[in-house]
Design an enzyme around this catalytic site. Structure first.
Site: not given
Length: 242
Positions: A53, A89, A91, A107, A144, A207-209, A225
């Site tokens: 990440y 969706q 991040v 998300h 902590c 969406n292309p698909e 897009a």
């Protein structure tokens, strides 16, 4: 006209943000996505998950919003548009960097961190990562001594309540819902178009698909897009047969 936008990985991929499965031959190709995106993966291999990440955090900083992101941000200035809410969706922060103000991250975000034990927000320093690295030691919470983790929704975790409710509210009042670059497979986000359709709102898939939404969307546009979104509002009357 009130517009809601539901965006997925496809729009960010055009800016050079790879999805996990795009990395066919790289360092991370050997790992199951679940191993790096789940509470179990974090518990078993926190150094590996942190490295994954943190690399993506720095990668996103090096890319730029594309014409799709910028088009969505500009819709708020279009005549007749009273509100534009972005539900993502993704991040990354490319919608925000393009100028969108109301962005609801279902998300989580690569740019927010918190303690895994006490939940306190972490704003301390992060390691620089120019190249993918297999393992890095996460920072430690000053309160902590718990491990610091990205504020990402992993497999096995619920969606954050506030962004989810904001998404439902936005879709519930939208006149048009634009669904762009998402597979339509990940729930509960994939159920948002059904809310709009049940109210009689216009749902436009970009969406292309083909996806599971393609058969029920009001209009389906087989374009990327960055190609479709800059002229979408101007084309809307023709697309709707007006």
């Amino acid at each position: 006209m009130r517009i809601a936008v539901l965006s997925g990985a496809g729009i960010s991929a055009e800016s050079g943000v790879p999805t996990f499965r795009d990395d066919k031959n790289g360092l991370w190709a050997r790992f199951d996505p679940y191993e790096l995106s789940s509470t179990r993966g974090w518990a078993e291999h926190p150094e590996r998950v942190w490295a994954w990440y943190l690399w993506r955090h720095h990668l996103v900083q090096r890319v730029q919003p594309n014409d799709g992101h910028r088009a969505v941000a500009a819709w708020g200035n279009h005549p007749g548009v009273t509100d534009v809410a972005v539900i993502t969706q993704n991040v990354d922060n490319l919608h925000e960097r393009a100028g969108s103000a109301a962005v609801h991250h279902l998300h989580g975000s690569l740019f927010e961190f918190r303690c895994d034990s006490c939940g306190s927000r972490y704003t301390g320093p992060l390691q620089d990562v120019d190249e993918p690295t297999l393992e890095l030691t996460p920072p430690v919470c000053a309160l902590c001594a718990g491990l610091i983790r990205p504020s990402i929704v992993w497999f096995g975790e619920p969606l954050p309540e506030r962004p989810w409710q904001a998404a439902v509210d936005a879709v519930s009042i939208a006149d048009v819902l634009v669904v762009v670059g998402t597979s339509g497979l990940v729930y509960p986000a994939a159920g948002l178009p059904d809310i709009a359709l049940s109210r009689g709102a216009v749902v436009i898939e970009v969406n292309p698909e083909a996806t599971p939404l393609s058969g029920t969307a009001t209009v389906t546009i087989r374009e990327s897009a960055s190609t479709a979104l800059p002229t979408l509002l101007e084309r809307l009357p023709v697309l709707l047969g007006g």
